[in-house]
Design a protein around this motif. Structure first.
Motif, short mmCIF file in Angstrom:
data_model
loop_
_atom_site.label_atom_id
_atom_site.label_comp_id
_atom_site.label_asym_id
_atom_site.label_seq_id
_atom_site.Cartn_x
_atom_site.Cartn_y
_atom_site.Cartn_z
N ARG A 11 0.82 -1.21 0.00
CA ARG A 11 0.00 0.00 0.00
C ARG A 11 0.86 1.25 0.00
N MET A 12 1.44 1.57 -1.17
CA MET A 12 2.18 2.82 -1.37
C MET A 12 2.06 3.18 -2.83
N GLY A 79 0.15 -1.74 -8.89
CA GLY A 79 -0.77 -2.84 -8.61
C GLY A 79 -2.20 -2.36 -8.76
N PRO A 80 -3.15 -3.13 -8.29
CA PRO A 80 -4.54 -2.70 -8.38
C PRO A 80 -4.82 -1.50 -7.47
N THR A 81 -5.75 -0.68 -7.89
CA THR A 81 -6.10 0.52 -7.15
C THR A 81 -7.42 0.30 -6.42
N PRO A 95 -13.68 11.09 -6.16
CA PRO A 95 -13.02 9.79 -6.04
C PRO A 95 -11.74 9.86 -5.21
N ILE A 96 -11.44 8.79 -4.50
CA ILE A 96 -10.17 8.61 -3.80
C ILE A 96 -9.56 7.34 -4.35
N ARG A 97 -8.33 7.42 -4.83
CA ARG A 97 -7.65 6.25 -5.37
C ARG A 97 -6.53 5.84 -4.42
N LYS A 98 -6.68 4.69 -3.78
CA LYS A 98 -5.65 4.17 -2.88
C LYS A 98 -4.81 3.20 -3.69
N ARG A 99 -3.62 3.65 -4.06
CA ARG A 99 -2.80 2.88 -4.99
C ARG A 99 -1.96 1.83 -4.28
N THR A 100 -1.68 0.75 -5.01
CA THR A 100 -0.80 -0.31 -4.50
C THR A 100 0.34 -0.51 -5.49
N SER A 101 1.40 -1.17 -5.03
CA SER A 101 2.60 -1.35 -5.84
C SER A 101 3.10 -2.78 -5.74
N HIS A 102 3.85 -3.19 -6.77
CA HIS A 102 4.60 -4.43 -6.76
C HIS A 102 6.08 -4.04 -6.81
N VAL A 103 6.85 -4.43 -5.80
CA VAL A 103 8.27 -4.07 -5.70
C VAL A 103 9.11 -5.27 -6.12
#
Length: 111
Positions: A11-12, A79-81, A95-103
């Motif tokens: 979650r970043m 990643g998926p939002t 809208p609020i978009r809580k973004r995710t990442s793949h490291v």
């Protein structure tokens, strides 16, 4: 020999994390860990964990010492939002978009 480690669904924001990933490319594992340890960004801790995991993979699976490894590549994919809404004036919503990442961190033993 190349060894990698991937952490998914962190979650970043990928945009904020890519600066730390670019800073550790081409460094030795010890120097890269030092940068992630003392960096104030939230993403530095997650990248440091992935870097430690890649070094542990190299020692356990391939028998390569972490002292001889350098960071060949470190990249952050989106990643998926998670999509949420914030109530606004007059019955509308924003809208609020809580973004995710793949490291992903790739280590190699050659220069």
């Amino acid at each position: 020999m190349e060894v990698s480690a991937t952490t998914k669904y962190v979650r970043m924001s990928p945009l904020k994390a890519r600066g730390v990933a670019a800073a550790i490319k081409g460094l030795s594992v010890a120097d890269a860990l030092r940068i992630t340890e003392f960096n104030a960004k939230k993403s530095a801790a997650q990248i440091g964990k992935t870097l430690k995991s890649a070094a542990a993979n190299a020692e356990a699976n391939e028998g390569i010492s972490a002292d001889k490894l350098i960071v060949k590549d470190a990249y952050i994919d989106g990643g998926p939002t998670l999509k949420r809404f914030r109530p606004r004036a007059r019955g509308s919503a924003s809208p609020i978009r809580k973004r995710t990442s793949h490291v992903t961190v790739v280590l190699t033993d050659r220069k």
